[in-house]
Design an enzyme around this catalytic site. Structure first.
Site, PDB file in Angstrom:
ATOM      1  N   GLN A 136       0.841  -1.215   0.000  1.00 38.07           N
ATOM      2  CA  GLN A 136       0.000   0.000   0.000  1.00 38.07           C
ATOM      3  C   GLN A 136       0.871   1.258   0.000  1.00 38.07           C
ATOM      4  OE1 GLN A 136      -3.245  -0.211  -0.222  1.00 38.07           O
ATOM      5  NE2 GLN A 136      -3.726   1.980  -0.062  1.00 38.07           N
ATOM      6  N   GLU A 175       2.476 -25.946   8.013  1.00 37.09           N
ATOM      7  CA  GLU A 175       2.753 -26.417   9.388  1.00 37.09           C
ATOM      8  C   GLU A 175       1.549 -26.190  10.300  1.00 37.09           C
ATOM      9  OE1 GLU A 175       6.632 -26.010  11.083  1.00 37.09           O
ATOM     10  OE2 GLU A 175       7.572 -26.018   9.119  1.00 37.09           O
TER      11      GLU A 175
HETATM   12  C1  LIG Z   1       3.471 -24.523  -0.352  1.00 37.00           C
HETATM   13  C2  LIG Z   1       3.144 -25.571   0.652  1.00 37.00           C
HETATM   14  C3  LIG Z   1       4.172 -26.261   1.286  1.00 37.00           C
HETATM   15  C4  LIG Z   1       3.886 -27.272   2.203  1.00 37.00           C
HETATM   16  N1  LIG Z   1       4.900 -28.018   2.743  1.00 37.00           N
HETATM   17  C5  LIG Z   1       4.621 -29.148   3.444  1.00 37.00           C
HETATM   18  C6  LIG Z   1       5.647 -30.062   3.819  1.00 37.00           C
HETATM   19  O1  LIG Z   1       6.835 -29.832   3.557  1.00 37.00           O
HETATM   20  N2  LIG Z   1       5.292 -31.204   4.445  1.00 37.00           N
HETATM   21  C7  LIG Z   1       3.999 -31.505   4.752  1.00 37.00           C
HETATM   22  O2  LIG Z   1       3.760 -32.555   5.324  1.00 37.00           O
HETATM   23  N3  LIG Z   1       2.995 -30.638   4.428  1.00 37.00           N
HETATM   24  C8  LIG Z   1       3.282 -29.482   3.776  1.00 37.00           C
HETATM   25  N4  LIG Z   1       2.268 -28.609   3.408  1.00 37.00           N
HETATM   26  C9  LIG Z   1       0.895 -28.953   3.746  1.00 37.00           C
HETATM   27  C10 LIG Z   1       0.232 -27.972   4.697  1.00 37.00           C
HETATM   28  O3  LIG Z   1       0.695 -28.183   6.002  1.00 37.00           O
HETATM   29  C11 LIG Z   1      -1.286 -28.144   4.534  1.00 37.00           C
HETATM   30  O4  LIG Z   1      -1.618 -27.533   3.299  1.00 37.00           O
HETATM   31  C12 LIG Z   1      -2.071 -27.546   5.666  1.00 37.00           C
HETATM   32  O5  LIG Z   1      -1.863 -28.261   6.850  1.00 37.00           O
HETATM   33  C13 LIG Z   1      -3.572 -27.488   5.361  1.00 37.00           C
HETATM   34  O6  LIG Z   1      -4.044 -28.682   4.829  1.00 37.00           O
HETATM   35  P1  LIG Z   1      -4.948 -28.645   3.496  1.00 37.00           P
HETATM   36  O7  LIG Z   1      -4.193 -27.856   2.485  1.00 37.00           O
HETATM   37  O8  LIG Z   1      -5.306 -30.030   3.144  1.00 37.00           O
HETATM   38  O9  LIG Z   1      -6.206 -27.817   3.900  1.00 37.00           O
HETATM   39  P2  LIG Z   1      -7.539 -28.383   4.623  1.00 37.00           P
HETATM   40  O10 LIG Z   1      -7.155 -29.184   5.818  1.00 37.00           O
HETATM   41  O11 LIG Z   1      -8.410 -29.009   3.604  1.00 37.00           O
HETATM   42  O12 LIG Z   1      -8.207 -27.027   5.125  1.00 37.00           O
HETATM   43  C14 LIG Z   1      -8.967 -26.180   4.273  1.00 37.00           C
HETATM   44  C15 LIG Z   1      -9.461 -25.002   5.110  1.00 37.00           C
HETATM   45  O13 LIG Z   1     -10.291 -25.480   6.176  1.00 37.00           O
HETATM   46  C16 LIG Z   1      -9.791 -25.050   7.416  1.00 37.00           C
HETATM   47  N5  LIG Z   1     -10.055 -26.089   8.424  1.00 37.00           N
HETATM   48  C17 LIG Z   1      -9.810 -27.411   8.347  1.00 37.00           C
HETATM   49  N6  LIG Z   1     -10.173 -28.025   9.472  1.00 37.00           N
HETATM   50  C18 LIG Z   1     -10.665 -27.073  10.297  1.00 37.00           C
HETATM   51  C19 LIG Z   1     -11.193 -27.056  11.622  1.00 37.00           C
HETATM   52  N7  LIG Z   1     -11.281 -28.174  12.358  1.00 37.00           N
HETATM   53  N8  LIG Z   1     -11.619 -25.892  12.145  1.00 37.00           N
HETATM   54  C20 LIG Z   1     -11.515 -24.718  11.447  1.00 37.00           C
HETATM   55  N9  LIG Z   1     -11.011 -24.662  10.184  1.00 37.00           N
HETATM   56  C21 LIG Z   1     -10.584 -25.821   9.632  1.00 37.00           C
HETATM   57  C22 LIG Z   1      -8.306 -24.831   7.206  1.00 37.00           C
HETATM   58  O14 LIG Z   1      -7.748 -23.952   8.184  1.00 37.00           O
HETATM   59  C23 LIG Z   1      -8.296 -24.251   5.797  1.00 37.00           C
HETATM   60  O15 LIG Z   1      -8.596 -22.869   5.836  1.00 37.00           O
HETATM   61  C24 LIG Z   1       2.546 -27.558   2.521  1.00 37.00           C
HETATM   62  C25 LIG Z   1       1.510 -26.846   1.895  1.00 37.00           C
HETATM   63  C26 LIG Z   1       1.798 -25.882   0.965  1.00 37.00           C
HETATM   64  C27 LIG Z   1       0.660 -25.169   0.263  1.00 37.00           C
END
Ligand SMILES: Cc1cc2nc3c(=O)[nH]c(=O)nc-3n(C[C@H](O)[C@H](O)[C@H](O)COP(=O)(O)OP(=O)(O)OC[C@H]3O[C@@H](n4cnc5c(N)ncnc54)[C@H](O)[C@@H]3O)c2cc1C
Length: 388
Positions: free
Chosen positions: A338, A365
């Site tokens: 901004q 994480e």
């Molecule tokens: C660029 C990148 C790097 C990554 N690196 C690693 C890695 O090195 N190793 C590894 O193991 N993982 C890694 N991850 C995975 C990352 O930790 C997950 O993407 C994250 O934990 C969320 O899981 P999901 O993407 O399946 O989202 P989901 O679990 O499907 O969540 C979708 C939405 O729902 C919300 N949500 C889900 N459950 C609840 C609840 N009970 N209450 C309120 N809100 C909720 C979440 O906060 C989110 O906003 C990486 C992800 C990305 C995008």
């Protein structure tokens, strides 16, 4: 930062990391962001600066630093480039399970090459359908003589395309829930281990985030972490408690880096015949941004010190510092854009990259919604008298 609060090693590490960030990382951050390729020259520079194993005990070739030492280095790297910050920090994430759950022999085998910067390591917990609910993973590991046969897919594996080792979590005892999960260190040349799709990401573009396919992947029994089945999920949770301040440090580095750019730009940019930093509306924004960064840094360092002191109940503090620092990073980097006006929105200036890099810190994480759940659960447990 008030230097009196840090050890001589921490002050030295911060200075060395800042020097490397300014001389090696900042000049090439934009190039690798565009190319979306891994900066091996940066990895080599970290190795030659002797910073690869800051968090690894001296007995295994590291510097014997704690989580706070790691955070100081990650913040400095991320101040120059968020991708390079996480490209470094993911080696701590991947190796913490070995440190917290490995046998002495396993530590001897895997930690020295990581500490030396000769080998990189990744962390494979998440799957396509098991993100926030990581315990519902589908990857299986079945024992067959002196090997475990791994079947499944890991998603979002940061650094997986360049890592020699990968800490992979898999179900060894179906039906036992989280207690049926075990952790394995899988070496990249293991038959049946394959790097798949590379994600095309919004930010942290220099670090590859990939899918890992495990197809009849035969991993020696001696690679089962700790030598006993069923402890993998616990190792993952203890690891995340120790690693989340590192994500928070990445966030502070990004926020500080964006603030530095905003201060310099608002000083130079003239409108209405004067520097825009002379307007009180701009000054108040800068003051709020700096105050938020300082507050977040203080909480992150407090959490890191509690972990390093061996405090028992660190889950809540670790989650709190991750939530606060990453929300601050998103706010401060957005405010920095901004303050650059229209120029901030364009790639001619580096500030928009900080905003893109910051977003992921609120997601990986454990998303910030999940961190808030963790904090609330601890509060309610404490209220019921069961400790944090
Ligand atoms: C660029 C990148 C790097 C990554 N690196 C690693 C890695 O090195 N190793 C590894 O193991 N993982 C890694 N991850 C995975 C990352 O930790 C997950 O993407 C994250 O934990 C969320 O899981 P999901 O993407 O399946 O989202 P989901 O679990 O499907 O969540 C979708 C939405 O729902 C919300 N949500 C889900 N459950 C609840 C609840 N009970 N209450 C309120 N809100 C909720 C979440 O906060 C989110 O906003 C990486 C992800 C990305 C995008």
């Amino acid at each position: 930062m008030v230097d009196d609060l840090y050890t001589a090693q921490q002050i030295d590490l911060r200075a060395r990391a800042r020097d490397l960030a300014e001389t090696v990382m900042r000049p090439v951050a934009g190039k690798y962001d565009v190319e979306q390729t891994y900066p091996w020259e940066v990895q080599q520079a970290i190795k030659h600066a002797g910073l690869s194993g800051v968090w690894i005990p001296k007995a295994y070739g590291g510097l014997g630093g704690g989580v706070l030492d790691l955070c100081l280095v990650v913040e400095e790297f991320s101040r120059a480039c968020g991708g390079m910050g996480v490209g470094y920090a993911v080696n701590a994430l991947g190796s913490f399970p070995i440190l917290v759950g490995g046998t002495d022999e396993q530590k001897e085998r895997w930690l020295p090459p990581i500490a030396a910067g000769d080998k990189l390591i990744a962390f494979g917990l998440s799957e396509k359908d098991a993100g926030s609910d990581a315990g519902s993973m589908a990857t299986r590991a079945a024992k067959d003589g002196d090997v475990y046969v791994l079947q499944g897919e890991k998603k979002w594996n940061t650094g997986g395309a360049v890592a020699s080792f990968n800490t992979i979590f898999a179900v060894t005892q179906p039906g036992r829930g989280a207690r049926g999960i075990s952790a394995f260190v899988v070496e990249k040349d293991t038959p049946g281990y394959r790097v798949g799709k590379h994600e095309d990401k919004m930010g942290i573009r220099c670090v590859p985030v990939v899918e890992i396919h495990l197809e009849d992947c035969r991993v020696p029994v001696r690679n089962l972490l700790g030598g006993e089945e069923g402890h993998g999920f616990k190792h993952a949770m203890v690891t995340l408690d120790r690693a989340r301040p590192g994500v928070a440090a990445q966030a502070i580095g990004l926020a500080q880096g964006a603030l530095d750019l905003a201060i310099a730009y608002t000083h130079e940019r003239k409108q209405f015949g004067q520097s825009i930093s002379s307007f009180q509306g701009i000054q108040w924004m800068l003051a709020d941004m700096a105050t938020q960064v300082e507050a977040a840094r203080a909480l992150v360092h407090h959490a890191a010190r509690a972990i390093d002191a061996g405090h028992k109940h660190i889950t809540k503090l670790s989650a709190m510092c991750k939530v606060m620092a990453t929300d601050v990073a998103m706010k401060v980097t957005t405010d920095a854009v901004q303050l650059f006006g229209g120029y901030g929105y364009c790639k001619d200036y580096p500030v928009e990259k900080y905003m893109r890099d910051a977003k992921i810190t609120q997601i990986y994480e454990g998303t910030n919604q999940i961190q808030r759940l963790v904090i609330a659960r601890s509060l309610l447990r404490e209220a019921a008298g069961a400790g944090g």
